[in-house]
Design an enzyme around this catalytic site. Structure first.
Site: not given
Length: 404
Positions: A121, A198, A201, A224, A362
């Protein structure tokens, strides 16, 4: 037994209509919806104990402080983090990554190398580009295959004693690929590099054990995973958080201030300048409670069923191509239809009450890799149904017939 109909009753927004049709919400990778149980916690905060935290001696302040810090403990337990002060509240994953990038700019030097994966991202690309520009650090890219998997042999070849930091997403927001982060972490540590993962997700689908992973930094956004926007967390190993300088200056993050010198507070407050999103932090904890009550294993199994079902049904549409066919992936399907721009498909789906995401998500380097302008992305959560998948497929077929 997993009861999706019962679960859907917890989400008031799923009862609304869009353009006169029942909402089919398939944009969960952008943000998940919020159950009434979490909404109630937000209302309760502003109705009954809204106050600033840590500084007040009055009852409301102490109550708000207790609940805010209890939520930090819930985050600690959920992600199996060794110490609660290794958790820094942030406004989300982007804030967390910038916090780490800013800190590393203090001691990286020209010629040092940092590695980023090809499927990141923008939030896990741009801060590191800015870091490289400030410090002369060399940014190198771990390549990916046409299936949407990282090329791990190439990753090993990129690693060297010059490598200081590796950053990679746990799950690709554009493709759904689950990356082999344990291998990525272990290989980086062999050359003495730190690793930032990260987890934005991954967190809605995978309950990660951060101590077992032995990761140096891990980031999450509450919105999320059934929580509110504007709040998230950065996990950092204690030794790293003690090493990094503060990202922002202000109230709360200080030990003592004079005009001659300021000293900083202990962890985690050193990185938590100013009045935080108090209600958001408390609601983040409530969202974790809600998801854990359902059970991540049950949710994951159900979402895998949805993914397999949707993949099979969509591939029956002539001319439809799915991008991201990794063996391990979460419930995300990015696709295009030959000869049709993804934006046009998304617009027609919206008229039918179906919410999907279109564009490069993104993750423009991924789209450049496939030489496409973007994709239609349908992303599923545990409150979606196979009936909604059928509505999506019918909608895509209708869009195709209108646009070709």
């Amino acid at each position: 037994m997993f009861d999706v109909k019962k679960i859907r009753n917890d989400f008031p927004i799923l009862n609304r209509k869009v353009n006169g049709r029942p909402l089919v919400y398939l944009d969960n990778a952008a943000t998940s919806q919020t159950p009434q149980q979490v909404i109630n916690v937000i209302v309760d905060y502003y109705s009954n104990y809204n106050a600033n935290i840590h500084r007040g001696v009055h009852a409301l302040s102490q109550e708000a402080t207790d609940k805010y810090e209890q939520a930090r403990k819930k985050i600690q337990e959920h992600f199996n983090i060794g110490k609660s002060h290794e958790i820094v509240y942030t406004s989300g994953t982007t804030h967390a990554i910038n916090l780490v990038a800013n800190g590393f700019s203090s001691f990286l030097k020209q010629g040092d190398e940092i590695l980023v994966s090809a499927m990141e991202h923008h939030s896990n690309i741009v801060p590191w580009q800015m870091l490289a520009e400030r410090t002369g650090t060399i940014l190198k890219v771990i390549p990916m295959s046409l299936d949407g998997e990282l090329e791990m042999d190439a990753y090993e070849q990129l690693l060297s004693d010059k490598t200081k930091l590796v950053f990679c997403n746990h799950v690709s927001n554009a493709l759904g690929t689950i990356n082999p982060i344990q291998e990525i972490i272990d290989k980086a540590h062999e050359v003495g590099a730190a690793v930032l993962i990260d987890g934005a997700q991954a967190a809605p689908h995978i309950k990660s054990d951060l101590q077992a992973l032995n990761v140096d930094f891990y980031t999450v956004s509450a919105h999320k995973m059934c929580g509110p926007t504007g709040v998230g967390m950065l996990y950092g190993k204690e030794e790293w958080l003690n090493t990094l300088p503060p990202y922002q200056g202000g109230g709360e993050m200080i030990a003592e201030v004079t005009f001659e010198k300021t000293t900083y507070a202990d962890l985690p407050h050193k990185f938590e300048a100013g009045t935080p999103n108090i209600c958001g932090g408390i609601a983040f904890g409530a969202a974790l409670d809600y998801m854990n009550a359902i059970g991540f294993e049950s949710m994951s199994e159900y979402e895998k069923e949805l993914l397999d079902y949707a993949t099979e049904k969509l591939l029956e549409i002539e001319g439809l191509k799915i991008y991201g066919t990794a063996k391990d992936k979460t419930s995300v399907i990015s696709f295009n239809i030959d000869g049709i721009h993804p934006y046009d498909i998304g617009t027609i789906l919206d008229k039918l009450g179906i919410a999907v995401r279109t564009g490069h998500h993104c993750a423009q380097p991924i789209m450049d890799f496939y030489k496409i302008p973007g994709t239609v992305r349908a992303s599923f959560s545990f409150y979606n149904t196979k009936e909604e998948v059928d509505i999506l497929v019918e909608g895509v077929q209708r869009a195709k017939s209108m646009l070709l």
